[in-house]
Design a protein around this motif. Sequence first.
Motif, PDB file in Angstrom:
ATOM      1  N   TYR A  12       0.881  -1.177   0.000  1.00 38.33           N
ATOM      2  CA  TYR A  12       0.000   0.000   0.000  1.00 38.33           C
ATOM      3  C   TYR A  12       0.910   1.216   0.000  1.00 38.33           C
ATOM      4  O   TYR A  12       2.058   1.139   0.467  1.00 38.33           O
ATOM      5  N   SER A  15       3.276   2.718   2.936  1.00 42.73           N
ATOM      6  CA  SER A  15       4.234   1.889   3.677  1.00 42.73           C
ATOM      7  C   SER A  15       5.667   2.350   3.392  1.00 42.73           C
ATOM      8  O   SER A  15       6.137   2.265   2.257  1.00 42.73           O
ATOM      9  N   TYR A  17       8.372   0.880   4.227  1.00 44.80           N
ATOM     10  CA  TYR A  17       9.166  -0.276   3.782  1.00 44.80           C
ATOM     11  C   TYR A  17       8.924  -0.531   2.295  1.00 44.80           C
ATOM     12  O   TYR A  17       9.861  -0.828   1.546  1.00 44.80           O
ATOM     13  N   PRO A  39      -4.708  -1.540   4.193  1.00 48.27           N
ATOM     14  CA  PRO A  39      -3.724  -1.247   5.241  1.00 48.27           C
ATOM     15  C   PRO A  39      -3.806  -2.192   6.436  1.00 48.27           C
ATOM     16  O   PRO A  39      -2.895  -2.241   7.257  1.00 48.27           O
ATOM     17  N   ARG A  43      -5.847  -9.928   4.243  1.00 48.79           N
ATOM     18  CA  ARG A  43      -5.357  -9.619   2.895  1.00 48.79           C
ATOM     19  C   ARG A  43      -5.479 -10.892   2.036  1.00 48.79           C
ATOM     20  O   ARG A  43      -4.505 -11.641   1.865  1.00 48.79           O
ATOM     21  N   ARG A  54       2.162 -11.601   7.019  1.00 44.81           N
ATOM     22  CA  ARG A  54       1.239 -10.463   7.046  1.00 44.81           C
ATOM     23  C   ARG A  54       1.908  -9.124   6.760  1.00 44.81           C
ATOM     24  O   ARG A  54       1.248  -8.095   6.685  1.00 44.81           O
ATOM     25  N   PRO A  57       6.095  -4.821   2.393  1.00 40.72           N
ATOM     26  CA  PRO A  57       5.609  -5.417   1.154  1.00 40.72           C
ATOM     27  C   PRO A  57       6.023  -6.883   1.033  1.00 40.72           C
ATOM     28  O   PRO A  57       6.726  -7.430   1.890  1.00 40.72           O
ATOM     29  N   THR A  69      11.852  -6.849   2.906  1.00 37.65           N
ATOM     30  CA  THR A  69      12.553  -5.989   1.938  1.00 37.65           C
ATOM     31  C   THR A  69      14.045  -6.302   1.849  1.00 37.65           C
ATOM     32  O   THR A  69      14.672  -6.080   0.823  1.00 37.65           O
ATOM     33  N   ARG A 131      -2.530  -3.273  14.388  1.00 41.81           N
ATOM     34  CA  ARG A 131      -1.105  -3.050  14.595  1.00 41.81           C
ATOM     35  C   ARG A 131      -0.621  -3.630  15.925  1.00 41.81           C
ATOM     36  O   ARG A 131       0.557  -3.907  16.110  1.00 41.81           O
ATOM     37  N   TYR A 134       0.305  -7.011  15.006  1.00 44.22           N
ATOM     38  CA  TYR A 134       1.527  -7.002  14.195  1.00 44.22           C
ATOM     39  C   TYR A 134       2.777  -6.786  15.052  1.00 44.22           C
ATOM     40  O   TYR A 134       3.783  -7.451  14.886  1.00 44.22           O
ATOM     41  N   ASP A 282      10.640 -10.233  14.727  1.00 43.80           N
ATOM     42  CA  ASP A 282      10.590  -8.867  15.268  1.00 43.80           C
ATOM     43  C   ASP A 282       9.193  -8.251  15.201  1.00 43.80           C
ATOM     44  O   ASP A 282       8.806  -7.472  16.059  1.00 43.80           O
TER      45      ASP A 282
HETATM   46  N1  LIG Z   1      11.536  -6.338   8.120  1.00 50.19           N
HETATM   47  C1  LIG Z   1      10.368  -6.167   7.285  1.00 50.19           C
HETATM   48  C2  LIG Z   1       9.406  -5.168   7.921  1.00 50.19           C
HETATM   49  C3  LIG Z   1       8.180  -4.822   7.079  1.00 50.19           C
HETATM   50  C4  LIG Z   1       7.152  -4.037   7.868  1.00 50.19           C
HETATM   51  O1  LIG Z   1       7.192  -3.958   9.103  1.00 50.19           O
HETATM   52  N2  LIG Z   1       6.195  -3.442   7.136  1.00 50.19           N
HETATM   53  C5  LIG Z   1       5.120  -2.724   7.760  1.00 50.19           C
HETATM   54  C6  LIG Z   1       4.545  -1.695   6.790  1.00 50.19           C
HETATM   55  S1  LIG Z   1       5.634  -0.352   6.568  1.00 50.19           S
HETATM   56  C7  LIG Z   1       3.994  -3.684   8.038  1.00 50.19           C
HETATM   57  O2  LIG Z   1       3.972  -4.793   7.526  1.00 50.19           O
HETATM   58  N3  LIG Z   1       3.031  -3.254   8.875  1.00 50.19           N
HETATM   59  C8  LIG Z   1       1.941  -4.101   9.249  1.00 50.19           C
HETATM   60  C9  LIG Z   1       1.010  -4.375   8.127  1.00 50.19           C
HETATM   61  O3  LIG Z   1       0.933  -3.627   7.147  1.00 50.19           O
HETATM   62  O4  LIG Z   1       0.288  -5.383   8.237  1.00 50.19           O
HETATM   63  C10 LIG Z   1      10.819  -5.767   5.888  1.00 50.19           C
HETATM   64  O5  LIG Z   1      11.977  -5.325   5.754  1.00 50.19           O
HETATM   65  O6  LIG Z   1      10.078  -5.977   4.919  1.00 50.19           O
END
Ligand SMILES: N[C@@H](CCC(=O)N[C@@H](CS)C(=O)NCC(=O)O)C(=O)O
Length: 333
Positions: A12, A15, A17, A39, A43, A54, A57, A69, A131, A134, A282
């Motif tokens: 989305y 984000s 990331y 968001p 999903r 979950r 991206p 990522t 969240r 998450y 994490d």
């Molecule tokens: N270590 C992961 C972290 C990814 C992450 O935390 N993304 C956030 C969005 S910026 C997320 O998934 N948030 C919860 C969600 O959208 O369900 C990466 O590098 O991809």
Amino acid sequence: MDPSKEIILYHYSFSPYARRIVWYLNLRRIPYKQCIQPPTMPRPDISAIGTAYRRIPLLSIGRDIYLDTRLILHKLTLLYPPSPTHPSPDHKTIQKLLEHYTIDAGMFNRASALIPSNTPLLLDPKFTSDREDYSGRSWSKENVERARPEALVEVKGMFEFFEGSVLGDGRVWVLGGEEGEGPGLVDVEAVWLFSWLKGLKGALPPEYISAQQFPKTFKWIERFDGVVLAAMKRNGPAQKISGAEALNAVGSGEWAEEEASVDEMDPSGLRKGEVIELWPIDSGFSRRDRGRLVGLSTSEVVIEGRTEDGKEVRIHAPRHGFRVRRPKESEKL
Ligand SMILES: N[C@@H](CCC(=O)N[C@@H](CS)C(=O)NCC(=O)O)C(=O)O
């Protein structure tokens, strides 16, 4: 783009990331499609391609699915080595260190603690309870406000580090270079939190963190944002596809890479072909993927999965930041 190895980004737009990947693909002129996600959970487009993961991206290339990522950027660098069509001024060592600094050293968590507590999303109980699942921590208004002062100090420290050291000699990009050469993956790794916070209204109090105190850093962020914007204009918007189209592309795609092998010396003792579980440790840890182990090394774990319509896929996760283990006897299906 080879249609059997189509790149699809599930994300989305807000984000930070996901922006790491969007920028990288655009800067390196790598064509891709996007499947826009809600968001919050559920999903269904993502569970349909065979993973319980979950976080956002996620990237599929043909029928290989890549989580996180860090692994996505690593794979794109391997699959698209620098060439005149896909230019890339990169530096692996510094890139890796910056990746650890921004993600593992907790800078992302500090930056996200600066989302103002009156942001509409944070006032939406559906979003905050999503969240909490998450992140495993409370997103109540009181907690968000309590975390802010400490986070601001850490983030100001990050600005000081860049202003005084990384960009201290007035360089254009993190590795030096000329403005016209453009930024590298190193800049993507370095700038994403700065760019996010700069654009997030109310995140940075101007009397504490602004272009007045950090002129070089703010100029560099603007320079980077400008180059990315120009690249995105040049490439045009990535085609948006529906979940059904993405599922079809994944199920009918080719493998993006050859089957990996399992390191027989791996201290986990896991063997090729046995059913294992993997999940991030994490955040987003309440959901696990399960499947036959295909590949295991210090950098990656790969399992077999199935799309909801029964097509075989491979799910790749980085080893770093993920747990891999045999399901407990009581949890076996
Ligand atoms: N270590 C992961 C972290 C990814 C992450 O935390 N993304 C956030 C969005 S910026 C997320 O998934 N948030 C919860 C969600 O959208 O369900 C990466 O590098 O991809």
